[in-house]
Design an enzyme around this catalytic site. Structure first.
Site, PDB file in Angstrom:
ATOM      1  N   GLU A 157       0.857  -1.189   0.000  1.00 25.14           N
ATOM      2  CA  GLU A 157       0.000   0.000   0.000  1.00 25.14           C
ATOM      3  C   GLU A 157       0.890   1.234   0.000  1.00 25.14           C
ATOM      4  OE1 GLU A 157      -2.848   0.017   3.206  1.00 25.14           O
ATOM      5  OE2 GLU A 157      -3.668   1.966   2.622  1.00 25.14           O
TER       6      GLU A 157
ATOM      7  N   ASN B 291      -6.667   1.531   2.930  1.00 22.91           N
ATOM      8  CA  ASN B 291      -7.383   2.777   3.194  1.00 22.91           C
ATOM      9  C   ASN B 291      -6.948   3.887   2.239  1.00 22.91           C
ATOM     10  OD1 ASN B 291      -8.576   1.459   5.334  1.00 22.91           O
ATOM     11  ND2 ASN B 291      -7.202   2.297   6.880  1.00 22.91           N
TER      12      ASN B 291
ATOM     13  N   GLU C 293     -12.544  -2.024   2.377  1.00 16.68           N
ATOM     14  CA  GLU C 293     -13.166  -1.888   3.711  1.00 16.68           C
ATOM     15  C   GLU C 293     -14.256  -0.820   3.732  1.00 16.68           C
ATOM     16  OE1 GLU C 293     -10.123  -1.550   6.759  1.00 16.68           O
ATOM     17  OE2 GLU C 293      -9.559  -3.648   6.498  1.00 16.68           O
TER      18      GLU C 293
ATOM     19  N   GLU D  93      -6.397  -9.261   3.424  1.00 16.00           N
ATOM     20  CA  GLU D  93      -5.563  -8.640   4.466  1.00 16.00           C
ATOM     21  C   GLU D  93      -5.580  -9.563   5.669  1.00 16.00           C
ATOM     22  OE1 GLU D  93      -5.985  -4.495   5.525  1.00 16.00           O
ATOM     23  OE2 GLU D  93      -6.589  -3.978   3.478  1.00 16.00           O
TER      24      GLU D  93
HETATM   25  O1  AHR Z   1      -3.061  -2.887   6.134  1.00 17.56           O
HETATM   26  C1  AHR Z   1      -3.250  -1.714   6.860  1.00 17.56           C
HETATM   27  C2  AHR Z   1      -4.682  -1.205   6.786  1.00 17.56           C
HETATM   28  O2  AHR Z   1      -5.530  -2.098   7.442  1.00 17.56           O
HETATM   29  C3  AHR Z   1      -5.271  -1.102   5.400  1.00 17.56           C
HETATM   30  O3  AHR Z   1      -4.967   0.101   4.785  1.00 17.56           O
HETATM   31  C4  AHR Z   1      -6.746  -1.190   5.677  1.00 17.56           C
HETATM   32  O4  AHR Z   1      -7.462  -1.744   4.609  1.00 17.56           O
HETATM   33  C5  AHR Z   1      -6.839  -2.006   6.937  1.00 17.56           C
HETATM   34  O5  AHR Z   1      -7.668  -1.428   7.883  1.00 17.56           O
END
Ligand code: AHR
Length: 505
Positions: free
Chosen positions: A27, A72, A173, A292
């Site tokens: 990310e 996120n 999410e 995740e």
């Molecule tokens: O992996 C870290 C964060 O965890 C990601 O950005 C999010 O999707 C989750 O809450």
């Protein structure tokens, strides 16, 4: 010494293992990209600014897919910012992680990096602040050969051939109120359906992942899956699951039992998918993308301070969990859980890959090293290919704070296409070694060629740049084979990979 047993038979199988369960995630967050995979001033940097030392460690994971660019982050991201001449790309505030994103690394650069890492990109579109139009445009940009506005722009930006991205996440999410552009299940389900529809009009070969719940703890869990699937079931192939565990209570037996909860989570989401399928009289079965998963809690307090002191700076050192030995044991058990559910879990991404809750750590300008959790992931990816078997396991159990009858032995087995066998086993016993007896039934002529053990007397032991091998695999005993029965000893608190191959005449 406690005793446990396992019966294996070629005919008792769960299904073939989708290699994508050994995926990971990068990310635009913290030092995952900048200072992680990319550091142009580093002595090992290649002509594109990517660190060769990091690349080498990534390759060893044999990781078939990598999710990108969030997380996120993606819910506030404009993908167009990440293409075109680098000196014209805008810097933007990343509202998810209180950082400034320069877009120095963008779609083309990441696709090139993934190619070098021998992995495929799993790309997430923004369904937070954006919608159908941006989603279909990025598919056209990435996958359409040429002759249209967005595909020609890709060609003009230096990539004659399409990127051919096959797997796409419909947002991230979206059930979480922290998410930029958070939605109700109905709002999200409708949007996922329409975005998915037009994305597939552009490229009918792509596969889509809809957002399930951000964790099993969400108040809307269950209702979220059911309602959103009622809107988008026909359009998608996978539902996502996310889950992170921690041991803030310092209760190792309870912590190591979290994979039992993870197993329940998987079974529940499968049940909801199938309930919606039945409600719709659909012939289609959805599968799961556990995109995740990891341990995440060590860095929580530190992150609050970093953001307080350095808000809007670049590449803040966020989510830099330093993993200990017990974390590696749980990661091993979570991998075993995926193999046990290989018939429905087709994709899984360890979150994340470098520096950010990651198996690989770097120092800016300095070295790279494997955290404790690197080892189970690497070994499962190396040897857990082929068919997931359905072993009959008998093990003593224990009760922990919220789960009764947790098996002390967490184990499964896989069969390679060449007839080889690999056993993956975690001994959760805090003090006693375990004697495991394996009835190999129809597997004739196999012998143990390797028993790799990850064990440390201290559950809090960690790896560092100066001492990178503190927690790393060592050779265990090969056990005794007697008339189709293997007896082998598993040290207390250990992750074991036992490999059996055909004896050559
Ligand atoms: O992996 C870290 C964060 O965890 C990601 O950005 C999010 O999707 C989750 O809450």
């Amino acid at each position: 010494m406690k005793k446990a047993s396992m019966i294996l038979d070629k005919d008792f199988s769960i299904g073939s293992i989708d290699p994508r369960v050994y995926g990971s995630f990068i990310e635009h967050l913290g030092r995952a990209v900048y200072g992680g995979i990319y550091e142009p001033t580093h002595p090992t940097a290649d002509q594109n600014g990517f660190r060769r030392d990091v690349m080498e460690m990534v390759r060893k994971l044999r990781m078939p897919i990598v999710r990108y660019p969030g997380g996120n982050f993606v819910s506030g991201f404009r993908w167009e910012d990440s293409v075109g001449p680098r000196n014209q790309r805008p810097s933007r505030l990343d509202l998810a992680w209180y950082t400034t994103e320069t877009n120095e690394v963008g779609l083309h650069e990441f696709v090139d990096w993934a190619k070098q890492a021998n992995t495929e990109v799993m790309y997430a579109v923004n369904l937070g602040t954006r919608g159908v139009d941006a989603a279909r445009n990025v598919v056209e940009y990435a996958n359409h050969p040429s002759g249209s506005y967005w595909s020609d722009l890709r060609v003009q930006n230096g990539a004659k051939d399409p990127f051919g991205i096959k797997l796409w996440c419909l947002g991230n999410e979206m059930d979480g109120d922290w998410q930029i552009g958070h939605k109700s299940a109905y709002e999200y389900g409708r949007l996922a359906n329409e975005a998915g529809k037009v994305m597939k009009l552009v490229d009918s070969s792509i596969e889509l992942v809809a957002c399930g719940s951000s964790s099993r703890e969400m108040a809307t869990y269950g209702d979220w899956e059911y309602q959103m699937l009622m809107e988008c079931y026909d359009q998608i192939e996978y539902v996502s699951l996310h889950r992170y565990y921690g041991n803030a209570a310092n209760d190792t037996p309870a912590f190591l039992a979290r994979s039992v909860e993870m197993d329940m989570f998987i079974n529940e989401v499968v049940a909801i998918c199938d309930a919606v399928g039945a409600r719709k009289r659909s012939k289609k079965k959805l599968n799961l993308s556990f995109d995740e998963w990891n341990v995440w809690y060590h860095s929580n307090a530190q992150d609050k301070e970093i953001v307080k002191q350095d808000k809007w700076n670049r590449a803040l050192p966020l989510l830099e969990d330093i993993y200990n030995f017990e974390d590696a044991l749980l990661v091993g058990s979570m991998l075993i859980t995926f193999l046990r559910n290989a018939d429905r879990v087709k994709v899984a991404c360890l979150a994340q890959l470098v520096n950010v809750i990651a198996p690989i750590m770097t120092r800016n300008g300095g070295g790279v090293w494997a955290q404790t959790i690197y080892w189970p992931l690497m070994q499962a990816s190396m040897y857990g290919r082929g068919t997931a078997l359905r072993p009959v396991v008998q093990s003593p159990t224990y009760d922990c704070a919220d789960i009764e009858k947790v098996p002390l032995l967490d184990a499964t087995a896989t069969m390679g296409d060449d007839g080889s066998l690999t056993l993956f086993a975690v001994n959760r016993d805090m003090a006693e070694d375990m004697s495991l007896s394996v009835d190999l039934r129809a597997f004739e002529g196999l012998r143990v060629v390797e028993h790799s053990v990850l064990h440390h007397a201290d559950v809090n032991a960690i790896n560092t740049e100066a001492a990178p091998d503190t927690v790393s695999p060592t050779q265990g005993e090969l056990g005794q084979m007697d008339g189709g029965k293997l007896t082998i000893s598993l040290p207390y608190l250990s992750w074991n990979v036992i490999r059996l191959e055909k004896v050559r005449a």
